[in-house]
Scaffold this motif. Structure first.
Motif, PDB file in Angstrom:
ATOM      1  N   ARG A 212       0.837  -1.206   0.000  1.00 47.46           N
ATOM      2  CA  ARG A 212       0.000   0.000   0.000  1.00 47.46           C
ATOM      3  C   ARG A 212       0.872   1.255   0.000  1.00 47.46           C
ATOM      4  NH1 ARG A 212      -1.846   1.289   5.604  1.00 47.46           N
ATOM      5  NH2 ARG A 212       0.296   2.000   5.487  1.00 47.46           N
ATOM      6  N   THR A 213       1.929   1.243   0.832  1.00 49.25           N
ATOM      7  CA  THR A 213       2.833   2.394   0.887  1.00 49.25           C
ATOM      8  C   THR A 213       3.497   2.637  -0.461  1.00 49.25           C
ATOM      9  OG1 THR A 213       3.279   2.057   3.251  1.00 49.25           O
ATOM     10  CG2 THR A 213       4.896   3.332   2.001  1.00 49.25           C
ATOM     11  N   ARG A 214       3.965   1.551  -1.087  1.00 51.30           N
ATOM     12  CA  ARG A 214       4.615   1.693  -2.399  1.00 51.30           C
ATOM     13  C   ARG A 214       3.636   2.249  -3.431  1.00 51.30           C
ATOM     14  NH1 ARG A 214       9.413   0.040  -3.774  1.00 51.30           N
ATOM     15  NH2 ARG A 214      10.037  -0.080  -5.964  1.00 51.30           N
ATOM     16  N   ALA A 215       2.414   1.785  -3.375  1.00 51.85           N
ATOM     17  CA  ALA A 215       1.394   2.290  -4.298  1.00 51.85           C
ATOM     18  C   ALA A 215       1.194   3.787  -4.117  1.00 51.85           C
ATOM     19  CB  ALA A 215       0.081   1.550  -4.075  1.00 51.85           C
ATOM     20  N   GLY A 216       1.226   4.236  -2.865  1.00 53.26           N
ATOM     21  CA  GLY A 216       1.075   5.659  -2.599  1.00 53.26           C
ATOM     22  C   GLY A 216       2.230   6.471  -3.155  1.00 53.26           C
ATOM     23  N   ILE A 217       3.448   5.936  -3.034  1.00 55.74           N
ATOM     24  CA  ILE A 217       4.624   6.642  -3.553  1.00 55.74           C
ATOM     25  C   ILE A 217       4.551   6.764  -5.076  1.00 55.74           C
ATOM     26  CG2 ILE A 217       7.148   6.610  -3.747  1.00 55.74           C
ATOM     27  CD1 ILE A 217       7.209   4.937  -1.159  1.00 55.74           C
ATOM     28  N   LEU A 218       4.074   5.699  -5.734  1.00 54.74           N
ATOM     29  CA  LEU A 218       4.054   5.653  -7.193  1.00 54.74           C
ATOM     30  C   LEU A 218       2.812   6.281  -7.811  1.00 54.74           C
ATOM     31  CD1 LEU A 218       5.387   2.006  -7.747  1.00 54.74           C
ATOM     32  CD2 LEU A 218       6.643   4.145  -8.112  1.00 54.74           C
ATOM     33  N   GLN A 219       1.921   6.759  -6.979  1.00 49.46           N
ATOM     34  CA  GLN A 219       0.623   7.205  -7.480  1.00 49.46           C
ATOM     35  C   GLN A 219       0.724   8.315  -8.523  1.00 49.46           C
ATOM     36  OE1 GLN A 219      -2.531   8.562  -4.563  1.00 49.46           O
ATOM     37  NE2 GLN A 219      -3.339   6.612  -5.266  1.00 49.46           N
TER      38      GLN A 219
END
Length: 503
Positions: A212-219
């Motif tokens: 989830r954190t990685r998804a937020g960074i890559l958003q």
């Protein structure tokens, strides 16, 4: 690859087995055989430590696992019975800080130090250092601490290879710090190391949150990858019964949908977040703030005002975000035609926003100023104000706000065209052209629908009725294919007006 099923024990629990006392391990193994997912395991464990005499380590792990799920009802239940047990107090204070009492981060650090001053097993000492580091990073960058806590964690991990699974938790915490520093490359590096470690140790709970954190960074840079990661995280959250984690994933999915202009789906996901967070006792400030924005975007100003007022109350413990909630109230008031009230709200936060220098709030101040100016038909000032917003959000990567502002700027252009009509109907204005081009190039279907609706409006205004109807038919097809319900009333009104006019 980490498992999704509950048939086999997951590392989130079993990684502690080499260190805990025999009775605690026996209790946990028994409950694992009785439970159907991680959340159910945590609830049974919490009930057991509240109803029966249990070893201190069992109580600690019950609190620890409940904290992983942000299950504040379990934490409160255990706190009422075992609240004086020193080893659980850091996690209890961390939970209360997360619920809106930020002063309790200091109590986390102090209570952890109290445990560390006594003779504790190395794994428990490591737990105390970890929760202390998490509290320190939660206060960063407002408060900056020395590296002693981090150094102590690294030292304990390096001294015992059985503690290697703690690296994922440590790197997870340091990822958040890197994000706040604006060091995206370092954040992604730390996050990937944590993902690899959690997969190796079958720590599904940590893995889901890391994805989830990685998804937020890559958003902002890779929306398709962000969406893929969120769907994978959602599968893990579902398998564990992790309600708080699921709400976090839905909230991030709603941001992707908002960038795409899929505002109906974004609203539904945020409403589900509110339902979940209300059920488990989590603050609802951010989804409330987001809902106030989304409802105003689609023109439901009554709902926008209601959610903006709720967001203002919910954000009492996070005053840095309160101005945006007040600005959203001014937006709703403007849509309701209450311009004096909107001006009053805008003026009430202007000085604090300008003094704070927080760019996201500053950009929104310019945007709401533009909304009010446009309502007053001062289109020249409205254009200047919103272009300030666009500069800020394009530079910072705030794409939800950027596309809201870009659509508003294109709409101002259409308003100006109404006052200064041109016969050149084949050449839409530069802002509307930019909005449509970006919607096509970035595959933003909801934004494209907004652009096409404006395009049809300006074509009809210039007398190009057949061309306008071709565009509105294209818009209607898009609304049907992508379920863009927020656009349907405007499309239907356009078609009805055309039918009534006899064209």
């Amino acid at each position: 690859m980490a498992r999704l099923d509950w048939v086999e024990p997951i590392g989130t629990i079993t990684r502690y087995f080499p260190f805990i006392d025999v009775e605690t391990r026996r209790i946990m193994e028994l409950i694992m055989r009785e439970s159907y997912n991680f959340r159910n395991f945590v609830h049974i464990l919490c009930d057991k430590v509240c109803q029966l005499k249990a070893p201190d380590q069992t109580i600690f792990l019950a609190v620890h696992f409940a904290a992983l799920l942000f299950d504040f009802k379990c934490l409160d239940k255990i706190s009422k019975i075992h609240g004086k047990l020193s080893i659980i107090r850091p996690n209890l204070f961390y939970g209360s800080a997360f619920q809106g009492r930020p002063d309790d981060f200091k109590k986390v650090r102090e209570s952890a130090d109290e445990v560390l001053s006594t003779h504790s097993p190395d794994w428990l000492a490591l737990e105390m250092h970890m929760v202390k580091l998490e509290a320190e990073n939660s206060e960063y960058p407002t408060h900056v601490y020395d590296s002693s806590t981090y150094d102590a964690i690294v030292s304990l991990i390096e001294e015992n290879q059985d503690f290697d699974f703690y690296r994922s938790r440590m790197n997870d915490t340091m990822t958040i710090r890197a994000i706040r520093d604006g060091d995206v490359s370092r954040a992604l590096e730390l996050n990937q190391e944590a993902i690899d470690n959690s997969e190796e140790n079958d720590d599904i709970n940590r893995l889901a949150h890391l994805l989830r954190t990685r998804a937020g960074i890559l958003q902002s840079s890779d929306r398709s990858e962000s969406q893929r990661l969120l769907h994978r995280a959602r599968d893990f959250m579902d398998s564990m019964g992790d309600q708080a984690g699921l709400a976090d994933v839905l909230f991030l999915l709603s941001k992707l949908e908002s960038i795409n202009g899929d505002y109906d789906s974004a609203i539904e996901h945020n409403l589900e977040c509110v339902r979940i967070w209300e059920t488990i006792g989590m603050p609802m400030s951010m989804p409330a703030l987001t809902l106030s924005t989304l409802y105003n975007v689609i023109g439901d100003c009554d709902a926008g005002l209601e959610w903006a007022k709720m967001a203002e109350n919910e954000l009492a413990s996070r005053p840095v975000y309160q101005p945006r909630a007040i600005l959203n109230q001014a937006w709703s008031m403007t849509l309701q035609g209450k311009l004096p009230e909107a001006h009053q709200l805008l003026d009430s936060v202007r000085e604090s926003i300008l003094k704070s220098g927080l760019e996201s709030n500053l950009g929104w101040l310019y945007f709401i100023s533009s909304v009010i100016e446009a309502a007053e038909e001062d289109y020249f000032s409205a254009a200047i104000s919103v272009e300030e917003s666009l500069d800020i959000y394009e530079r910072s990567g705030g794409f939800v706000s950027f596309y809201i502002c870009l659509h508003h700027r294109a709409r101002i252009e259409v308003y100006i065209e109404q006052n200064e009509p041109s016969s050149d109907y084949e050449s839409p204005g530069p802002w509307l052209t930019l909005l449509e081009e970006k919607a096509h190039s970035e595959n933003l279907q909801g934004i494209l629908g907004q652009a096409l609706l404006l395009k049809a409006t300006t074509l009809k205004m210039k007398g190009a009725h057949s061309e306008a109807m071709k565009v509105i038919e294209q818009t209607a097809s898009l609304v049907n294919e992508r379920s863009l319900e927020f656009l349907r009333p405007a499309v239907n009104r356009f078609i009805k007006m055309d039918d009534d006019s006899g064209y």
